[in-house]
Enzyme design. Structure first.
Site, PDB file in Angstrom:
ATOM      1  N   ASP A 166     109.057  43.236  14.521  1.00  0.00           N
ATOM      2  CA  ASP A 166     110.184  42.289  14.434  1.00  0.00           C
ATOM      3  C   ASP A 166     110.205  41.480  13.134  1.00  0.00           C
ATOM      4  O   ASP A 166     111.218  40.901  12.787  1.00  0.00           O
ATOM      5  CB  ASP A 166     110.137  41.297  15.612  1.00  0.00           C
ATOM      6  CG  ASP A 166     110.055  42.016  16.952  1.00  0.00           C
ATOM      7  OD1 ASP A 166     110.583  43.132  17.038  1.00  0.00           O
ATOM      8  OD2 ASP A 166     109.453  41.465  17.889  1.00  0.00           O
ATOM      9  N   VAL A 528     110.185  56.560 -10.421  1.00  0.00           N
ATOM     10  CA  VAL A 528     109.118  56.831  -9.462  1.00  0.00           C
ATOM     11  C   VAL A 528     107.760  56.426 -10.039  1.00  0.00           C
ATOM     12  O   VAL A 528     106.827  56.135  -9.308  1.00  0.00           O
ATOM     13  CB  VAL A 528     109.068  58.319  -9.030  1.00  0.00           C
ATOM     14  CG1 VAL A 528     110.375  58.747  -8.412  1.00  0.00           C
ATOM     15  CG2 VAL A 528     108.676  59.245 -10.167  1.00  0.00           C
TER      16      VAL A 528
END
Length: 776
Positions: A166, A528
């Site tokens: 959460d 990347v």
């Protein structure tokens, strides 16, 4: 950070015992935290115990509390959930239950407890610690423990790690499991969007989060949702009409689908729940749209943990062991948390207090305050969502033209940054221009305007839709300046890797000769390789890291089945070892060879011997990562031949060069969200800069601070002048001179069982949440 005299870390835990338990709801990444706690505990010389089934196992004792070994946490890193089990426990809520738990710990000489769970689990741990001496007296009186045992266990140290999908715990930017839950949600959202577009549907998705809207909010940002309902900020009165207007407008500008995200705890201003069904009935009745509702449920808790959660769990596990072994009876129980990219220790009860303050603020209708209490990261997400959600462009145009280009190799998340930059620009009244194929496109004039709908649905697309090239501007400055004048470009957003940084510098240098280049520009790091100076993270690196990690999981699975096999895997990154190091941590590699951490023949010999020893244990496999340019002579083929020769009769070798698949794929939630925030922030900054640089009816910018890199540094997003970052740049190897992640390399080696020294002279000091938040 505070510095103290170095202590031998391998002796810190001698004669001490640590127990680790997971409690409350499960979260992906808990296993990584358990594994790190066990291995670092053993590394320090401590005995480490698993407590199975959470607090229930602590109360029941017996076989539930078992000593852990190095090998017992092998192959655990990539598993979801918690291998040692979790349970809701009523017994522990009673004093009698806690006394039983204390007795079980005392009998085993355990005085250090590491709890991985949510705020309820951690509050329970703190209560246990506070009444420890009272529990010992009860046990002594009842004759359950001797005076000697009570004396040896007179004090209990507690350290918490927050495991909860959460992300509802104040004091940490991310809790263990949140990032993985977002991965699950985005997989579903991406799948749903394709079907919804085919049928022109409206989709309503309910995501988990109890009373916290974090998952819903980041999902909405990551998929460009039309609306999000979160508990912290109920919609204004009359939201029903507003929602219908927005959905109708989206259809009128050609969007084939609508996405509405609902947090499970969403409420209206009167405290009434807002559910999927309520919204579905509203949209169907009022607009007649074909509407579908999906409740994602427990799928969000499942699956393998993302690379981020594995690294987070591993880092927190290391920090938790250090915090336990450094604790004194006067140290308050602490929770190890993440701030930016730094591990920090916070007083447990302060975090719990602020977390309760959020609930209180929401109950009393102080919604703005609730969002602030959730922390900086939550607040930034909410502000970005608000900026992008209000789609009515202003009537007054600014007559400003901002051009956007992608430079360098393509990477996931570039399109998310372009989309948010374009939309924020349009909302500011600017004209946004697409430059195709990088600086070449700027020189050739392949430039066209972008409207609101032009970038629709770009957030979840990988690669670079604008097209990108590696060419630098120095040889094309003449043509570039002519096109800047021709298209009347007032500012530039350059999204890309090291070439974007160097190209930006070349444009700044050419300002002396070409007045057309005296315009503000901002570089958003997207590669990347994660090698752009001025930023700890680049857009695209998280997606690549997850691709490598998933591949390593599959390879380890193959090696575990075959037995006695070592895999050597080559990763991208140029000279930058970020991907190899972080993937090594996330996949549990035995070694990661990188350019920044030079190695020689003795190191290679030690690595081979380490693997020969490992094959004598039950863990009969090896994983070696090599960054593509870590050493010109020790190539991937050389390492493969060396390991094959030395391993003869003990293990055999295979090699994999991952190549360009690391640049592809759909962006991860982190890269979508990060790209979205970066794009928005960049254009808002340019808008302010353009006002500053406006003189006598024209734009003129030639100060160093009018050409910046927007980077994430420790805890903040900062604009840093390109010229200031030259000092910290190794131009030959295309990397920054200082790289924060190098400090994580010793952890990788310790978790792989190397006898190396961990620097304990610099420890994370205890910080305060309450003071930090302005005396909440």
């Amino acid at each position: 950070m505070q510095h103290s005299a170095p202590v031998d870390p391998t002796k810190m835990g001698v004669g001490r015992a640590i127990a680790v338990l997971t409690s409350g709801g499960d979260a992906q990444g808990m296993n990584a935290a358990v594994r790190a706690t066990v291995r670092v505990g053993i590394y320090t010389g401590a005995k480490v115990y698993f407590v199975h089934e959470g607090y229930q196992g602590l109360v029941d004792g017996g076989d539930n509390i078992r000593q852990a070994t190095w090998e017992s946490v092998s192959m655990m890193l990539q598993l979801g959930g918690t291998v040692i089990g979790s349970a809701r426990c009523q017994d522990f809520r009673t004093k009698e239950g806690r006394a039983k738990a204390a007795c079980n710990l005392v009998k085993l000489g355990i005085t250090n407890l590491c709890v991985i769970g949510g705020d309820g689990s951690l509050t329970g741990a703190n209560e246990f610690r506070n009444e420890w001496s009272e529990l010992l007296q009860i046990l002594q009186k009842a004759g359950k423990i001797t005076a000697e045992e009570a004396k040896c266990s007179s004090h209990l140290n507690i350290v918490g790690m927050v495991g909860s999908i959460d992300n509802d715990f104040c004091g940490t930017d991310m809790t263990i499991g949140t990032d993985s839950a977002l991965h699950r949600i985005m997989e579903v959202v991406d799948a749903i969007t394709t079907t919804a577009q085919s049928h022109q549907r409206a989709f309503i998705l309910e995501v988990m989060g109890r009373h916290c809207g974090y998952l819903a909010l980041v999902t909405a940002l990551s998929c460009g949702a039309d609306w999000v309902f979160i508990p912290e900020m109920p919609p204004d009165e009359g939201w029903e009409d507003h929602l219908c207007r927005r959905l109708t407008y989206q259809r009128s500008i050609g969007n084939r689908l609508n996405v509405i995200i609902v947090a499970e705890g969403a409420l209206d201003r009167h405290g009434k729940p807002i559910t999927c069904d309520i919204i579905k009935n509203l949209v169907t009745k009022k607009l007649g749209f074909d509407t579908r509702a999906t409740i994602l449920g427990h799928v969000q808790r499942g699956g393998t943990p993302s690379a981020f959660d594995r690294i987070l769990g591993s880092r927190m596990g290391v920090e938790a062991v250090m915090a336990l072994l450094e604790a004194t009876p006067d140290t308050p129980a602490c929770v190890v948390s993440l701030s930016g990219n730094m591990a920090v220790r916070l007083p447990l009860m302060e975090c719990v207090q602020v977390t309760k303050e959020v609930t209180k603020a929401m109950a009393e209708g102080r919604f703005e305050e609730a969002i602030k209490l959730r922390g900086k990261s939550f607040e930034n997400n909410w502000n970005t969502y608000k900026l992008l959600a209000h789609v009515t462009a202003p009537d007054v145009k600014s007559n400003i033209n901002i051009a956007i280009l992608n430079v360098g190799a393509p990477c996931a998340g570039m399109n998310a940054a372009v989309r948010s930059a374009v939309r924020i620009g349009i909302l500011q009244g600017h004209n946004m221009l697409a430059v195709h194929d990088g600086f070449e496109g700027l020189a050739n004039g392949t430039i066209e305007p972008m409207a609101w709908g032009y970038v629709g649905g770009w957030t979840g697309k990988g690669g670079s839709i604008l097209g990108t090239k590696r060419s630098l501007p120095a040889n094309m400055i003449e043509e570039i300046s002519l096109n800047i004048a021709k298209f009347n470009i007032h500012a530039l957003v350059i999204i890309g890797g090291f070439e974007a940084f160097v190209g930006g510098l070349e444009l700044v240098t050419a300002r002396e000769k070409y007045e057309e280049l005296c315009i503000p520009l901002v570089v958003i790091p997207a590669t990347v390789s994660n090698n752009v100076p001025g930023s700890d993270f680049s857009v695209g690196a998280d997606t690549a890291l997850n691709t490598i990690t998933t591949t390593c999981d599959r390879i380890k699975q193959s090696a575990a089945g075959t037995k006695r096999r070592v895999f050597i895997i080559e990763t991208m990154g140029g000279y930058c070892g970020y991907l190899a190091t972080m993937a090594g941590l996330a996949a549990g590699a035995d070694a990661a060879y990188v350019f920044e951490d030079p190695f020689g023949i003795h190191d290679l010999e030690a690595n081979v011997e380490h693997l020969l020893e490992k094959m004598k244990t039950t863990v009969k496999r090896g994983l070696i990562l090599r960054n593509e340019k870590c050493n010109a002579n020790y190539t991937t083929d050389f390492l493969f031949n060396l390991y094959s020769e030395e391993g003869k009769g003990v293990f055999d070798c295979r090699k994999n060069v991952l190549g360009h698949m690391q640049q592809g794929g759909t962006p991860t939630p982190f890269d979508r969200n990060f790209g979205t925030k970066m794009g928005a922030k960049a254009v808002l900054w340019l808008t302010d800069k353009l006002k500053e640089c406006y003189r006598h009816g024209r734009i003129f910018a030639n100060t160093p601070d009018s050409a910046c890199v927007l980077g994430m540094r420790k805890r903040a997003m900062l604009f840093q002048p390109l010229s200031d970052l030259k000092e910290d740049t190794d131009f030959e190897h295309r990397i920054p001179k200082t790289e924060w992640w190098l400090k994580l390399r010793p952890i990788l080696k310790i978790l792989a069982k190397y006898k190396i020294s961990l620097d304990t002279s610099e420890t994370a000091t205890m910080e305060h949440v309450i003071k930090k938040r302005g005396g909440v």
